[in-house]
Design an enzyme around this catalytic site. Structure first.
Site, short mmCIF file in Angstrom:
data_model
loop_
_atom_site.label_atom_id
_atom_site.label_comp_id
_atom_site.label_asym_id
_atom_site.label_seq_id
_atom_site.Cartn_x
_atom_site.Cartn_y
_atom_site.Cartn_z
N ALA A 68 -4.47 -6.72 -3.15
CA ALA A 68 -3.55 -7.58 -4.00
C ALA A 68 -2.24 -8.05 -3.46
CB ALA A 68 -3.59 -7.07 -5.56
N GLY A 69 -1.71 -9.28 -3.64
CA GLY A 69 -0.47 -9.62 -3.10
C GLY A 69 -0.77 -10.55 -1.92
N CYS A 182 3.50 -1.91 -10.80
CA CYS A 182 4.24 -2.69 -9.75
C CYS A 182 5.57 -2.07 -10.05
CB CYS A 182 4.21 -4.26 -10.14
SG CYS A 182 5.28 -5.28 -9.09
C1 LIG Z 1 4.12 -8.52 -0.15
C2 LIG Z 1 3.28 -7.60 -1.09
C3 LIG Z 1 3.17 -8.09 -2.15
C4 LIG Z 1 2.38 -7.44 -3.17
N1 LIG Z 1 1.88 -8.02 -4.18
C5 LIG Z 1 1.10 -7.10 -5.22
C6 LIG Z 1 0.65 -7.64 -6.47
O1 LIG Z 1 0.87 -8.99 -6.65
N2 LIG Z 1 -0.26 -6.95 -7.15
C7 LIG Z 1 -0.73 -5.40 -6.56
O2 LIG Z 1 -1.34 -4.98 -7.36
N3 LIG Z 1 -0.15 -5.15 -5.39
C8 LIG Z 1 0.57 -5.78 -4.88
N4 LIG Z 1 0.85 -5.28 -3.54
C9 LIG Z 1 0.63 -3.85 -3.28
C10 LIG Z 1 -0.79 -3.78 -1.95
O3 LIG Z 1 -1.82 -4.46 -2.88
C11 LIG Z 1 -1.08 -2.38 -1.66
O4 LIG Z 1 -1.39 -1.66 -3.10
C12 LIG Z 1 0.39 -1.87 -1.18
O5 LIG Z 1 0.98 -2.65 -0.28
C13 LIG Z 1 -0.09 -0.64 -0.28
O6 LIG Z 1 -0.86 -1.14 0.56
P1 LIG Z 1 -0.61 -1.43 2.34
O7 LIG Z 1 0.06 -0.15 2.65
O8 LIG Z 1 -1.82 -1.77 3.06
O9 LIG Z 1 0.39 -2.53 2.28
C14 LIG Z 1 1.94 -6.14 -2.77
C15 LIG Z 1 2.39 -5.55 -1.50
C16 LIG Z 1 3.02 -6.43 -0.64
C17 LIG Z 1 3.44 -5.65 0.78
#
Ligand SMILES: Cc1cc2nc3c(=O)[nH]c(=O)nc-3n(C[C@H](O)[C@H](O)[C@H](O)COP(=O)(O)O)c2cc1C
Length: 356
Positions: A68-69, A182
């Site tokens: 997500a995101g 969040c």
């Molecule tokens: C820029 C950005 C925006 C994000 N927006 C959301 C969001 O809207 N909702 C959500 O559940 N997680 C959001 N996340 C979290 C990611 O879904 C994920 O849980 C987190 O980044 C860890 O994964 P990664 O290390 O692969 O990035 C966001 C992460 C990033 C970097």
């Protein structure tokens, strides 16, 4: 040397959110015609029946999804399918459009292969997302919908927010995620309190005529006892799984000067922390509650570690930013080799292999 490894230094001279928007515009253009979509698929998809996962009454072609995101407003789901991802989770979607926090609000921590974001649930709102899903169609891979509340909502309004987004978008979803973790949205009340969670799940349960799988997304910073309390509530309502984990407020062990920025930390430094949460969840539930593992996945080895710790599927965001369009293909190809090396005939056989 991949094309992306040449383009990346250039993209990284731009502010992170500008580069992200540019990347998404490119993906949107690429998915807009059948030939460009087919060309992407041809270059980037990796198929192997051993990677298929049957879960939530659907088949995931591989266990590597987009978290997500990345595609909050469902603008590039078809391009992400063509890039070889096994599923995509859109959102967080809120009932109305929301601008989120002031820019800059997304930062690269290059020395740490990490990012910090304080986007604050910026998004176009559920009606725009619904129209887009109707106009573009849903992607060829399973679609998750991550639902959230408006930043201005109080405790009672928040429940109504989740209900409305669920009502609008669950018809398109293979699973829905309730996001109560969040770290960069204003919190006027305790989103994770058992009373609040029960009220949300009770409301969604009453709304869920089609039996869409419902999961909850948790953060990596909670003490183990409160995670277990949440799991007990998840079981009480017979929910379908947990997404672990969201970003972290911790800055432990980082080198980058950008660590001073407030917001949620993602990427490499989160990897072991989120894998530990997955392991303790899988142990606590005897592997009976599906877990989607997320945090620092950027390679076959990091995906495999989460699967062996108990995740049925994994997702990534930051790894995709650092590794580029061939990320899913590289991870999936590597996963096939790791399964074969260890004598597993499928991903499903390897889920939880490291548990006692
Ligand atoms: C820029 C950005 C925006 C994000 N927006 C959301 C969001 O809207 N909702 C959500 O559940 N997680 C959001 N996340 C979290 C990611 O879904 C994920 O849980 C987190 O980044 C860890 O994964 P990664 O290390 O692969 O990035 C966001 C992460 C990033 C970097």
């Amino acid at each position: 040397m991949t094309l992306y490894s040449r383009v990346r230094p250039l993209a990284f001279t731009l502010p992170a959110e500008t580069a992200h928007d540019l990347g998404k515009r490119t993906l949107r253009a690429a998915q807009s015609t059948r030939p460009t979509r087919a060309a992407l698929s041809y270059a980037y998809r990796y198929d192997d029946p051993a990677l298929e996962v049957d879960l939530f009454d659907t088949t995931f072609p591989n266990p590597v999804g987009v978290a997500a995101g990345f595609d909050k407003n469902a603008e590039v789901t078809h391009a992400l399918a063509a890039l070889g991802f096994g599923f995509v989770e859109i959102g967080t979607v809120t009932p109305y459009p929301q601008s989120g926090n002031d820019r800059p609000r997304l930062f690269r921590l290059r020395e740490d292969e990490a990012m910090v974001n304080r986007m604050g649930f910026n998004g176009q709102g559920m009606e725009r997302v619904k129209s887009r899903l109707e106009a573009d169609g849903t992607p060829s891979i399973p679609l998750g919908v991550n639902v959230g509340k408006m930043n201005s909502s109080d405790e009672r309004e928040a429940i109504e927010d989740y209900r409305r987004v669920f009502d609008r978008l669950s018809p398109f979803a293979d699973y829905v995620v309730v996001n109560v973790s969040c770290p960069n949205t204003p919190e006027e009340f305790d989103e994770g309190s058992p009373e609040h969670l029960r009220a949300i799940f009770e409301t969604l349960e009453a709304e869920n005529d089609r039996d869409v799988p419902i999961l909850v997304k948790i953060g990596p910073d909670e003490p183990e006892e409160s995670v277990f309390d949440l799991v007990d509530i998840v079981r009480e309502f017979d929910l379908d799984g947990i997404v672990a984990t969201n970003t972290s407020t911790s800055r432990e062990g980082l080198d980058s000067p950008r660590q001073e920025e407030w917001g949620g930390l993602s990427g490499k430094p989160l990897e072991d922390r989120s894998t530990a949460v997955i392991r303790s969840l899988a142990e606590y539930t005897d592997g009976e509650l599906p877990i989607i593992g997320v945090g620092g996945v950027d390679s076959a080895e990091s995906a495999y570690a989460k699967i062996r710790a108990g995740a049925s599927l994994v997702q990534l965001y930051t790894g995709f930013v650092y590794e580029g369009p061939s990320t899913a293909k590289r991870i999936n190809r590597g996963l096939s080799a790791l399964l074969e090396r260890d004598g597993f005939s499928s991903v499903e056989d390897a889920v939880g292999a490291d548990l006692e």
